[in-house]
Design an enzyme around this catalytic site. Structure first.
Site, mmCIF file in Angstrom:
data_model
loop_
_atom_site.group_PDB
_atom_site.id
_atom_site.type_symbol
_atom_site.label_atom_id
_atom_site.label_comp_id
_atom_site.label_asym_id
_atom_site.label_seq_id
_atom_site.Cartn_x
_atom_site.Cartn_y
_atom_site.Cartn_z
ATOM 1 N N ASP A 9 -38.587 2.024 -15.176
ATOM 2 C CA ASP A 9 -38.988 1.292 -13.992
ATOM 3 C C ASP A 9 -39.958 2.190 -13.223
ATOM 4 O O ASP A 9 -40.060 3.392 -13.493
ATOM 5 C CB ASP A 9 -37.743 0.977 -13.153
ATOM 6 C CG ASP A 9 -38.075 0.299 -11.844
ATOM 7 O OD1 ASP A 9 -38.852 -0.670 -11.857
ATOM 8 O OD2 ASP A 9 -37.573 0.754 -10.799
ATOM 9 N N ASP A 11 -41.039 1.688 -9.198
ATOM 10 C CA ASP A 11 -40.725 1.889 -7.781
ATOM 11 C C ASP A 11 -39.328 2.454 -7.589
ATOM 12 O O ASP A 11 -38.342 1.898 -8.085
ATOM 13 C CB ASP A 11 -40.852 0.559 -7.023
ATOM 14 C CG ASP A 11 -42.295 0.106 -6.907
ATOM 15 O OD1 ASP A 11 -43.073 0.805 -6.238
ATOM 16 O OD2 ASP A 11 -42.640 -0.935 -7.494
ATOM 17 N N ASP A 167 -33.456 2.329 -11.146
ATOM 18 C CA ASP A 167 -32.912 2.856 -9.889
ATOM 19 C C ASP A 167 -32.179 1.806 -9.068
ATOM 20 O O ASP A 167 -31.663 2.111 -7.996
ATOM 21 C CB ASP A 167 -34.029 3.451 -9.033
ATOM 22 C CG ASP A 167 -34.982 2.389 -8.507
ATOM 23 O OD1 ASP A 167 -35.561 1.650 -9.337
ATOM 24 O OD2 ASP A 167 -35.125 2.267 -7.285
#
Length: 225
Positions: A9, A11, A167
């Site tokens: 991922d 961001d 995250d």
């Protein structure tokens, strides 16, 4: 089960853009003499959640609110914050070791390429990733698995030969819905109690070398604790 690729991922994982997003909104509320309540700020899905955020600010300010000006000023302030960002702690070590191990690298993000690509360029990371799959290319955002399926298709690999890194809880759900094993590295704004479904939870990329991480995955160890 041989791991041939790592899919990240963007961001909040490779770079802490989640904090700059939140701070840009706090700044915009302060500019109007108001205080942003961060409760529920981060959505349980990928992609752009700013429509609801602008609506909330407009409701707080009333008819005097100028959304166009608000957006322009907030984005300029966030760009200043983003310009100071560097890769998250431990990420460069993971990427360096992945290259030494001959692992292929990809990014699977619900954000657009204009955002992801620019910040990867800024950090000098773009050339490290063979594949970029981003939100404007798929019909639905995480927790839908579409962007991970796109990344796997571009890598030409089955899901059992790759590992995802996320995250957020909805990112973990997206990766696993695509059939991937998923390592959670919760960002500072995430509820760590929501990551029980992840195959492995690591507090930070700086806390575990990549070799040890892959070994724990192979053994089915789900936590550093």
């Amino acid at each position: 089960m041989t791991t041939k690729a790592l899919i990240f991922d963007f961001d909040g994982l490779l770079m802490d853009t989640e904090t700059t997003l939140l701070e840009s909104w706090r700044w915009e509320w302060r500019r109007h003499g108001l205080r942003l309540d961060p409760t529920g700020f981060f959505a349980d899905h990928g992609g752009d959640a700013n429509e609801a955020r602008y609506a909330a600010l407009e409701a707080a300010i009333g008819p005097a609110y100028d959304r166009t000006s608000s957006h322009t000023l907030r984005m300029a302030y966030r760009a200043e914050l983003n310009a100071a960002l560097t890769p998250a702690p431990g990420i460069l070590g993971w990427l360096d070791r992945a290259a030494e191990l001959g692992l292929r690298l990809a990014v699977a993000s619900s954000s657009p390429i204009t955002h992801v690509g620019a910040l990867l360029d800024q950090a000098g990371l773009r050339a490290r990733f063979e594949v970029l799959a981003t939100g404007e290319e798929v019909p639905a955002h995480k927790p839908d698995p579409a962007v991970y399926l796109l990344a796997l298709d571009r890598l030409g690999l089955p899901a059992n030969q790759a590992v995802a890194f996320e995250d957020t809880a909805h990112g973990v759900a997206a990766a696993q819905a695509a059939g991937l094993r998923c390592v959670a590295v919760p960002n500072r704004h995430a509820d760590h109690a929501r990551f029980t479904a992840a195959d492995l939870v690591v507090p930070s990329a700086a806390d575990l070398p990549l070799d040890a991480l892959l070994a724990r995955l192979a053994l089915g160890v789900s936590s550093l604790r």
